[in-house]
Design a protein around this motif. Structure first.
Motif, PDB file in Angstrom:
ATOM      1  N   HIS A  79       6.612  28.031 -63.540  1.00  0.00           N
ATOM      2  CA  HIS A  79       6.213  27.309 -62.333  1.00  0.00           C
ATOM      3  C   HIS A  79       6.653  25.858 -62.451  1.00  0.00           C
ATOM      4  O   HIS A  79       6.090  25.088 -63.224  1.00  0.00           O
ATOM      5  CB  HIS A  79       4.696  27.392 -62.175  1.00  0.00           C
ATOM      6  CG  HIS A  79       4.172  26.852 -60.881  1.00  0.00           C
ATOM      7  ND1 HIS A  79       4.929  26.730 -59.739  1.00  0.00           N
ATOM      8  CD2 HIS A  79       2.925  26.382 -60.557  1.00  0.00           C
ATOM      9  CE1 HIS A  79       4.194  26.241 -58.761  1.00  0.00           C
ATOM     10  NE2 HIS A  79       2.978  26.017 -59.232  1.00  0.00           N
ATOM     11  N   TYR A 150       0.568  31.841 -63.387  1.00  0.00           N
ATOM     12  CA  TYR A 150       1.399  30.824 -64.027  1.00  0.00           C
ATOM     13  C   TYR A 150       0.800  30.550 -65.401  1.00  0.00           C
ATOM     14  O   TYR A 150      -0.224  29.870 -65.515  1.00  0.00           O
ATOM     15  CB  TYR A 150       1.454  29.562 -63.169  1.00  0.00           C
ATOM     16  CG  TYR A 150       2.136  29.818 -61.844  1.00  0.00           C
ATOM     17  CD1 TYR A 150       3.460  30.241 -61.802  1.00  0.00           C
ATOM     18  CD2 TYR A 150       1.452  29.668 -60.643  1.00  0.00           C
ATOM     19  CE1 TYR A 150       4.085  30.499 -60.593  1.00  0.00           C
ATOM     20  CE2 TYR A 150       2.076  29.924 -59.428  1.00  0.00           C
ATOM     21  CZ  TYR A 150       3.399  30.340 -59.422  1.00  0.00           C
ATOM     22  OH  TYR A 150       4.022  30.601 -58.218  1.00  0.00           O
ATOM     23  N   ARG A 155       2.146  23.357 -62.477  1.00  0.00           N
ATOM     24  CA  ARG A 155       3.580  23.065 -62.430  1.00  0.00           C
ATOM     25  C   ARG A 155       3.973  22.203 -63.622  1.00  0.00           C
ATOM     26  O   ARG A 155       3.248  21.283 -64.002  1.00  0.00           O
ATOM     27  CB  ARG A 155       3.934  22.332 -61.134  1.00  0.00           C
ATOM     28  CG  ARG A 155       3.789  23.169 -59.878  1.00  0.00           C
ATOM     29  CD  ARG A 155       3.991  22.316 -58.633  1.00  0.00           C
ATOM     30  NE  ARG A 155       2.975  21.272 -58.547  1.00  0.00           N
ATOM     31  CZ  ARG A 155       2.953  20.317 -57.616  1.00  0.00           C
ATOM     32  NH1 ARG A 155       3.906  20.261 -56.700  1.00  0.00           N
ATOM     33  NH2 ARG A 155       1.987  19.417 -57.597  1.00  0.00           N
TER      34      ARG A 155
END
Length: 257
Positions: A79, A150, A155
């Protein structure tokens, strides 16, 4: 001059992307209220539109490689930005996510997330988060599909690093489902923050699945090694090498998002 022009294109692309989200929701939402299949159709149509518009507006083409799973599996994906979410949802038949609980209140995104079976989880201490995650998965009324996880928890910049969290192993062990790893180079073109988007070819690749029954250590090591190695290979193919940044972060005893 070239940078400024691409920045303007990126800004216009971002604006129209959210305008189209609103316009498409006007059409699909009444249908999705009546039948969940229209919620899937709506999110898939929108994500394919974003990929299409990115190709001609900002020169960012996208490609999915490997075998896209059609059955009920766990998808453990790299991610790096919002665009990898777009790419996954554009091809998976019944995608759903474990998402921050607060996102259920986000306009349009929150409602569609809940309608397709996303699992909201309150963030907190790791043990509490894992228990909350498992309870939500087991108690939810979400339809069978592809649950996207994820493993790094958030992220991560293309040249950054965060260790893989144990939550994916808990789901792997408790659900008894196959895990499909996914690598990506998306972050080199579409960063975690900011307006500017680079032209190029963003790639996500579905790797060979990991079948149930592996030990925790073997599963976690195999998953991280494969996803990270294949992601690095994709980024190098695109002309970017993240290794020095990743190694520097590890050597300093720090992790970088």
């Amino acid at each position: 001059m070239g940078y400024a022009l691409q920045w303007i294109r990126s800004l216009l692309f971002s604006i129209q992307m959210y305008v189209m989200m609103f316009l498409m929701s006007l059409y699909f939402t009444p249908l999705a209220v009546l039948d969940r299949k229209w919620a899937y159709a709506g999110v898939r149509t929108y994500c394919r539109y974003v990929r299409w518009s990115a190709a001609w507006m900002i020169g960012l083409k996208s490609e999915i490689r490997g075998e896209v799973p059609q059955e009920e599996v766990l998808v453990a994906a790299k991610h790096q930005s919002f665009f990898d979410i777009i790419m996954l949802v554009s091809v998976l038949p019944k995608p759903k996510f474990i998402m921050k609980a607060i996102l259920r209140y986000a306009p349009i995104l929150g409602w569609y997330g809940m309608r397709i079976g996303c699992v909201p989880v309150n963030r907190g201490k790791r043990s509490e988060a894992i228990k909350s995650m498992m309870k939500a998965v087991k108690d939810g009324d979400a339809p069978a599909g592809q649950l996207i996880i994820y493993p790094q928890g958030t992220r991560v910049a293309w040249d950054g690093y965060l260790p893989y969290k144990i939550g994916i192993n808990v789901l792997y062990r408790e659900t008894g489902q196959t895990v499909v790893p996914v690598s990506a180079n998306v972050g080199v073109f579409w960063p975690r923050r900011g307006v500017y988007r680079k032209p190029g070819l963003a790639v996500m690749e579905f790797l060979d699945p990991i079948e149930p029954g592996r030990s925790t250590e073997a599963f976690m090591q195999d998953l991280e090694t494969r996803v990270e190695a294949e992601s690095i290979a994709l980024m190098r193919d695109a002309g970017f090498d993240p290794v020095s940044g990743i190694e520097a972060a590890k050597a300093a005893g720090k992790t970088r998002r």
